[in-house]
Design a protein around this motif. Structure first.
Motif, mmCIF file in Angstrom:
data_model
loop_
_atom_site.group_PDB
_atom_site.id
_atom_site.type_symbol
_atom_site.label_atom_id
_atom_site.label_comp_id
_atom_site.label_asym_id
_atom_site.label_seq_id
_atom_site.Cartn_x
_atom_site.Cartn_y
_atom_site.Cartn_z
ATOM 1 N N ALA A 123 0.876 -1.166 0.000
ATOM 2 C CA ALA A 123 0.000 0.000 0.000
ATOM 3 C C ALA A 123 0.914 1.216 0.000
ATOM 4 O O ALA A 123 1.918 1.221 0.710
ATOM 5 C CB ALA A 123 -0.870 -0.008 1.247
ATOM 6 N N ALA A 124 0.591 2.216 -0.807
ATOM 7 C CA ALA A 124 1.475 3.386 -0.896
ATOM 8 C C ALA A 124 0.651 4.658 -1.050
ATOM 9 O O ALA A 124 -0.508 4.632 -1.482
ATOM 10 C CB ALA A 124 2.421 3.235 -2.094
ATOM 11 N N GLY A 125 1.265 5.766 -0.699
ATOM 12 C CA GLY A 125 0.650 7.068 -0.905
ATOM 13 C C GLY A 125 1.033 7.588 -2.286
ATOM 14 O O GLY A 125 2.180 7.446 -2.715
ATOM 15 N N TYR A 202 3.536 9.222 9.151
ATOM 16 C CA TYR A 202 3.466 9.538 7.728
ATOM 17 C C TYR A 202 4.376 10.739 7.464
ATOM 18 O O TYR A 202 4.825 11.419 8.388
ATOM 19 C CB TYR A 202 2.020 9.854 7.322
ATOM 20 N N GLU A 203 4.603 11.007 6.204
ATOM 21 C CA GLU A 203 5.472 12.109 5.801
ATOM 22 C C GLU A 203 4.793 13.443 6.100
ATOM 23 O O GLU A 203 3.570 13.518 6.214
ATOM 24 C CB GLU A 203 5.761 12.026 4.288
ATOM 25 N N VAL A 219 4.968 6.770 -2.279
ATOM 26 C CA VAL A 219 5.772 6.656 -1.063
ATOM 27 C C VAL A 219 5.171 5.602 -0.159
ATOM 28 O O VAL A 219 3.952 5.487 -0.064
ATOM 29 C CB VAL A 219 5.879 8.035 -0.352
ATOM 30 N N GLY A 220 6.035 4.811 0.469
ATOM 31 C CA GLY A 220 5.544 3.777 1.378
ATOM 32 C C GLY A 220 6.637 3.352 2.341
ATOM 33 O O GLY A 220 7.770 3.847 2.274
ATOM 34 N N MET A 221 6.280 2.431 3.233
ATOM 35 C CA MET A 221 7.184 2.064 4.339
ATOM 36 C C MET A 221 7.687 0.623 4.244
ATOM 37 O O MET A 221 8.029 0.017 5.255
ATOM 38 C CB MET A 221 6.465 2.275 5.674
ATOM 39 N N ASN A 245 -4.026 6.160 -0.846
ATOM 40 C CA ASN A 245 -4.328 7.546 -0.449
ATOM 41 C C ASN A 245 -3.390 8.464 -1.216
ATOM 42 O O ASN A 245 -2.340 8.022 -1.666
ATOM 43 C CB ASN A 245 -4.080 7.722 1.067
ATOM 44 N N ALA A 247 -0.648 11.335 -0.970
ATOM 45 C CA ALA A 247 0.323 11.585 0.098
ATOM 46 C C ALA A 247 0.013 12.886 0.844
ATOM 47 O O ALA A 247 -0.808 13.705 0.409
ATOM 48 C CB ALA A 247 1.729 11.617 -0.506
ATOM 49 N N LEU A 254 -4.205 11.927 6.814
ATOM 50 C CA LEU A 254 -3.900 10.518 6.545
ATOM 51 C C LEU A 254 -4.210 9.663 7.774
ATOM 52 O O LEU A 254 -3.983 10.095 8.899
ATOM 53 C CB LEU A 254 -2.409 10.357 6.220
ATOM 54 N N VAL A 259 -6.006 3.648 4.811
ATOM 55 C CA VAL A 259 -5.126 2.807 3.985
ATOM 56 C C VAL A 259 -5.701 1.388 3.893
ATOM 57 O O VAL A 259 -5.849 0.826 2.797
ATOM 58 C CB VAL A 259 -3.689 2.791 4.564
HETATM 59 N N1 HPA Z 1 2.938 7.201 3.168
HETATM 60 C C1 HPA Z 1 3.695 6.181 3.564
HETATM 61 N N2 HPA Z 1 3.279 4.923 3.562
HETATM 62 C C2 HPA Z 1 2.040 4.684 3.109
HETATM 63 C C3 HPA Z 1 1.198 5.707 2.687
HETATM 64 C C4 HPA Z 1 1.669 7.047 2.712
HETATM 65 O O1 HPA Z 1 0.980 8.015 2.340
HETATM 66 N N3 HPA Z 1 0.023 5.124 2.302
HETATM 67 C C5 HPA Z 1 0.177 3.781 2.498
HETATM 68 N N4 HPA Z 1 1.397 3.513 2.996
#
Ligand code: HPA
Length: 281
Positions: A123-125, A202-203, A219-221, A245, A247, A254, A259
């Motif tokens: 999952a990433a932003g 989150y960032e 962006v993700g972790m 989502n 970012a 967020l 997520v």
């Molecule tokens: N940032 C970092 N990691 C994430 C995000 C995000 O916006 N959404 C899902 N994982």
């Protein structure tokens, strides 16, 4: 009171990898055509596996245990799209406090168990302003902003070289296959650069503006340590992000719940895509 989480030491030797791989191989009974790592809220793909065999990570020597929400912490092995697959239902994250080497370990073990390709999901932003929530993105390259690298420390040449080439860490032929399958399924598949952020906060909006200037699309972790470990041991990698989502600073606030909610809503599309890709391997 909560029991403390067992954060593993980080066995980096080929012998430690092989010991766990032998047990895994014995339990699943085949060399996987593909190993698949299921990201936040995406564990449902494991339910589509036929003739599943389950093996909790805790039963393998040298494995750390995942504490992240939506991560089951076990291998699920069986058939998918006519192929033999080995899924990690739940992954380890750096933000949980696991050493990078502990995150690399399962990748090395899956390779030693005979896996021919690694498919990473996350999952990433969305950082690219052209992206929308629910988009899927093939990772073409990454920026490691996690501050560490899983290959630091002693290097066992039996696993891979001291200095590991990252020029094509995300295997071009697998990206091509992903686009072909997406086209056939009528799924819009983006491609871009994933920036790995340590988290767990989150960032900030300023960081996201900076990351966009650096060339990040998402962006993700997660993902970065596994992709480095795979490049190191010569395991071809495909990685796909689900944009759960936009970012920080691009839309509303967020939350982890958002997520997981988006991941749950869109999981079926990603699962169908991955099933098609596995079938084409
Ligand atoms: N940032 C970092 N990691 C994430 C995000 C995000 O916006 N959404 C899902 N994982």
């Amino acid at each position: 009171m909560n029991t403390p989480t067992p954060l593993s030491p980080a066995p980096a030797s080929a012998a430690a990898v092989q010991q766990a791989a032998d047990i895994l191989r014995e339990a699943i009974g085949f060399a996987p055509d593909a190993a698949i790592v299921l990201g936040s809220g995406l564990g449902g793909l494991a339910d589509a596996i036929e003739g599943p065999v389950y093996l909790p990570y805790a039963e393998l020597p040298g494995f750390a245990v995942s504490t992240a929400p939506g991560h089951a912490g076990r291998f699920v092995a069986g058939r998918l799209a006519g192929k033999q697959v080995l899924c990690m239902q739940g992954r380890l994250h750096f933000y949980e406090g696991h050493p990078m080497q502990a995150i690399a370990f399962p990748v090395r073990v899956m390779k030693a168990a005979g896996a021919r390709a690694l498919i990473l999901t996350n999952a990433a932003g969305g950082v690219n302003a052209d992206f929308s929530v629910g988009d899927l993105m093939v990772i073409e390259d990454h920026i490691n902003f996690m501050g560490q690298n899983p290959l630091t420390g002693p290097n066992d040449e039996a696993i891979g070289p001291r200095f590991c080439d990252m020029s094509t860490a995300y295997t071009p032929a697998l990206r091509t296959l992903a686009h072909e399958v997406a086209k056939a399924q009528g799924v819009r598949l983006r491609q871009g650069v994933y920036l790995g952020y340590m988290g767990p906060s989150y960032e900030t909006p300023a960081e996201i503006r900076a990351f966009r200037l650096l060339g990040a699309d998402a962006v993700g972790m997660s993902t970065v340590p596994e992709a480095i470990a795979a490049a190191h041991c010569g395991l071809p990698v495909l990685a796909i992000s689900l944009i759960t989502n936009m970012a920080a600073g691009m839309a509303g606030k967020l939350s982890g719940d958002e997520v997981i909610e988006t991941a749950n809503q869109k999981a079926a599309v990603l699962q169908r895509l991955i099933t098609g890709i596995v079938g084409g391997l």
